[in-house]
Scaffold this motif. Sequence first.
Motif, PDB file in Angstrom:
ATOM      1  N   ALA A   1     -20.620 -85.914 -45.626  1.00  0.00           N
ATOM      2  CA  ALA A   1     -21.045 -86.656 -46.816  1.00  0.00           C
ATOM      3  C   ALA A   1     -22.265 -85.993 -47.461  1.00  0.00           C
ATOM      4  CB  ALA A   1     -21.372 -88.099 -46.454  1.00  0.00           C
ATOM      5  N   VAL A   2     -22.997 -85.189 -46.682  1.00  0.00           N
ATOM      6  CA  VAL A   2     -24.202 -84.509 -47.175  1.00  0.00           C
ATOM      7  C   VAL A   2     -23.907 -83.053 -47.491  1.00  0.00           C
ATOM      8  CG1 VAL A   2     -26.569 -83.822 -46.598  1.00  0.00           C
ATOM      9  CG2 VAL A   2     -25.706 -86.061 -45.869  1.00  0.00           C
ATOM     10  N   SER A   3     -23.237 -82.374 -46.565  1.00  0.00           N
ATOM     11  CA  SER A   3     -22.980 -80.938 -46.715  1.00  0.00           C
ATOM     12  C   SER A   3     -21.769 -80.534 -45.885  1.00  0.00           C
ATOM     13  CB  SER A   3     -24.216 -80.155 -46.243  1.00  0.00           C
ATOM     14  OG  SER A   3     -23.957 -78.765 -46.231  1.00  0.00           O
ATOM     15  N   GLN A   4     -21.093 -79.509 -46.337  1.00  0.00           N
ATOM     16  CA  GLN A   4     -19.958 -78.969 -45.582  1.00  0.00           C
ATOM     17  C   GLN A   4     -20.446 -78.103 -44.412  1.00  0.00           C
ATOM     18  OE1 GLN A   4     -16.622 -79.735 -46.370  1.00  0.00           O
ATOM     19  NE2 GLN A   4     -17.709 -81.182 -47.660  1.00  0.00           N
ATOM     20  N   SER A   5     -21.720 -77.745 -44.430  1.00  0.00           N
ATOM     21  CA  SER A   5     -22.288 -76.835 -43.437  1.00  0.00           C
ATOM     22  C   SER A   5     -22.988 -77.587 -42.315  1.00  0.00           C
ATOM     23  CB  SER A   5     -23.316 -75.917 -44.104  1.00  0.00           C
ATOM     24  OG  SER A   5     -22.748 -75.266 -45.200  1.00  0.00           O
ATOM     25  N   THR A   6     -23.057 -76.930 -41.168  1.00  0.00           N
ATOM     26  CA  THR A   6     -23.803 -77.489 -40.038  1.00  0.00           C
ATOM     27  C   THR A   6     -25.294 -77.224 -40.236  1.00  0.00           C
ATOM     28  OG1 THR A   6     -23.720 -75.437 -38.774  1.00  0.00           O
ATOM     29  CG2 THR A   6     -21.895 -77.002 -38.434  1.00  0.00           C
ATOM     30  N   ILE A   7     -26.087 -77.894 -39.434  1.00  0.00           N
ATOM     31  CA  ILE A   7     -27.525 -77.643 -39.444  1.00  0.00           C
ATOM     32  C   ILE A   7     -27.788 -76.191 -39.047  1.00  0.00           C
ATOM     33  CG2 ILE A   7     -29.671 -78.158 -38.182  1.00  0.00           C
ATOM     34  CD1 ILE A   7     -28.873 -81.127 -38.364  1.00  0.00           C
ATOM     35  N   GLY A   8     -27.026 -75.690 -38.091  1.00  0.00           N
ATOM     36  CA  GLY A   8     -27.180 -74.292 -37.671  1.00  0.00           C
ATOM     37  C   GLY A   8     -26.942 -73.318 -38.812  1.00  0.00           C
TER      38      GLY A   8
ATOM     39  N   VAL B   1     -22.014 -65.085 -41.657  1.00  0.00           N
ATOM     40  CA  VAL B   1     -20.599 -64.762 -41.474  1.00  0.00           C
ATOM     41  C   VAL B   1     -20.017 -65.584 -40.328  1.00  0.00           C
ATOM     42  CG1 VAL B   1     -18.955 -62.909 -40.956  1.00  0.00           C
ATOM     43  CG2 VAL B   1     -20.968 -62.433 -42.349  1.00  0.00           C
ATOM     44  N   ASP B   2     -20.696 -65.571 -39.197  1.00  0.00           N
ATOM     45  CA  ASP B   2     -20.252 -66.316 -38.026  1.00  0.00           C
ATOM     46  C   ASP B   2     -21.206 -67.471 -37.774  1.00  0.00           C
ATOM     47  OD1 ASP B   2     -18.137 -64.493 -37.439  1.00  0.00           O
ATOM     48  OD2 ASP B   2     -19.603 -63.120 -36.558  1.00  0.00           O
ATOM     49  N   VAL B   3     -20.767 -68.389 -36.955  1.00  0.00           N
ATOM     50  CA  VAL B   3     -21.639 -69.494 -36.557  1.00  0.00           C
ATOM     51  C   VAL B   3     -22.637 -68.936 -35.543  1.00  0.00           C
ATOM     52  CG1 VAL B   3     -21.728 -71.766 -35.465  1.00  0.00           C
ATOM     53  CG2 VAL B   3     -19.798 -71.164 -36.933  1.00  0.00           C
ATOM     54  N   ALA B   4     -23.907 -69.040 -35.861  1.00  0.00           N
ATOM     55  CA  ALA B   4     -24.945 -68.514 -34.977  1.00  0.00           C
ATOM     56  C   ALA B   4     -25.096 -69.401 -33.743  1.00  0.00           C
ATOM     57  CB  ALA B   4     -26.269 -68.410 -35.723  1.00  0.00           C
TER      58      ALA B   4
ATOM     59  N   HIS C   1     -35.901 -76.645 -49.405  1.00  0.00           N
ATOM     60  CA  HIS C   1     -34.641 -77.160 -49.947  1.00  0.00           C
ATOM     61  C   HIS C   1     -33.640 -77.393 -48.813  1.00  0.00           C
ATOM     62  CE1 HIS C   1     -31.023 -77.379 -52.458  1.00  0.00           C
ATOM     63  NE2 HIS C   1     -30.517 -76.383 -51.746  1.00  0.00           N
ATOM     64  N   HIS C   2     -33.506 -76.395 -47.942  1.00  0.00           N
ATOM     65  CA  HIS C   2     -32.554 -76.532 -46.833  1.00  0.00           C
ATOM     66  C   HIS C   2     -33.060 -77.507 -45.769  1.00  0.00           C
ATOM     67  CE1 HIS C   2     -29.410 -73.929 -48.238  1.00  0.00           C
ATOM     68  NE2 HIS C   2     -30.345 -73.102 -48.674  1.00  0.00           N
TER      69      HIS C   2
ATOM     70  N   GLU D   1     -32.606 -82.766 -43.031  1.00  0.00           N
ATOM     71  CA  GLU D   1     -33.118 -84.133 -42.778  1.00  0.00           C
ATOM     72  C   GLU D   1     -32.080 -85.166 -43.186  1.00  0.00           C
ATOM     73  OE1 GLU D   1     -36.835 -84.353 -44.898  1.00  0.00           O
ATOM     74  OE2 GLU D   1     -37.754 -82.830 -43.605  1.00  0.00           O
ATOM     75  N   ASP D   2     -31.394 -84.941 -44.299  1.00  0.00           N
ATOM     76  CA  ASP D   2     -30.354 -85.876 -44.739  1.00  0.00           C
ATOM     77  C   ASP D   2     -29.168 -85.882 -43.768  1.00  0.00           C
ATOM     78  OD1 ASP D   2     -31.924 -86.582 -46.863  1.00  0.00           O
ATOM     79  OD2 ASP D   2     -30.746 -85.489 -48.369  1.00  0.00           O
ATOM     80  N   ILE D   3     -28.831 -84.738 -43.222  1.00  0.00           N
ATOM     81  CA  ILE D   3     -27.756 -84.676 -42.220  1.00  0.00           C
ATOM     82  C   ILE D   3     -28.167 -85.476 -40.985  1.00  0.00           C
ATOM     83  CG2 ILE D   3     -26.539 -83.142 -40.604  1.00  0.00           C
ATOM     84  CD1 ILE D   3     -26.627 -80.984 -42.850  1.00  0.00           C
ATOM     85  N   MET D   4     -29.415 -85.333 -40.598  1.00  0.00           N
ATOM     86  CA  MET D   4     -29.903 -86.024 -39.389  1.00  0.00           C
ATOM     87  C   MET D   4     -29.989 -87.535 -39.586  1.00  0.00           C
ATOM     88  SD  MET D   4     -30.235 -83.907 -36.961  1.00  0.00           S
ATOM     89  CE  MET D   4     -31.142 -84.920 -35.806  1.00  0.00           C
ATOM     90  N   LYS D   5     -30.216 -88.008 -40.810  1.00  0.00           N
ATOM     91  CA  LYS D   5     -30.329 -89.443 -41.067  1.00  0.00           C
ATOM     92  C   LYS D   5     -29.024 -90.190 -40.829  1.00  0.00           C
ATOM     93  CE  LYS D   5     -33.977 -89.181 -44.533  1.00  0.00           C
ATOM     94  NZ  LYS D   5     -34.270 -89.246 -45.965  1.00  0.00           N
ATOM     95  N   ALA D   6     -27.935 -89.520 -41.082  1.00  0.00           N
ATOM     96  CA  ALA D   6     -26.631 -90.194 -41.013  1.00  0.00           C
ATOM     97  C   ALA D   6     -26.099 -90.278 -39.594  1.00  0.00           C
ATOM     98  CB  ALA D   6     -25.632 -89.477 -41.887  1.00  0.00           C
TER      99      ALA D   6
END
Length: 152
Positions: free
Chosen positions: A24-31, A87-90, A141-142, A147-152
């Motif tokens: 709901a916030v981003s298609q990307s992971t925190i990583g 490119v890859d998931v770190a 910005h990121h 923080e928004d990802i962590m709130k949910a």
Amino acid sequence: MKKLQLILDKLENQIPNYEKTNLAVSQSTIGWKIDHSLIVINAVVEELKNSNPANYKWKFNKTRLLIQIVNTIPRGRVKVPKAVKPVDVATFEELKTKLELARKNIINMGKLPTKSYFTHPFFGELKLKSAIWFLKLHTKHHLKIIEDIMKA
């Protein structure tokens, strides 16, 4: 440089959450957000180091001025340039390694000539002081998205 180091501390604190996501916030992971931020920092510093300050030329840029005035980057408006797109998931360890490089790079930025510069795809040439402003703005910005990802 101190403020940028403090921002890196905040990124580091989020590394344990690197696998977390919230669609709901981003298609990307925190990583991914952390990795992208660190790639940008390290790439900008490298370009600053390799620039020839004698070649720097200030040029008016409407987009840069607008972003400097509002001092925020709008979400979801810009596609990530390939050069700074993970490119890859770190892994946890890779993020730590990139973070340590970013810390060293930020320290070394203070030793660069003031007219060292890098070329931003939308803002044009940014000399050292503006590059530092950009790195703080971009990383914050990121962090806000994280923080928004962590709130949910």
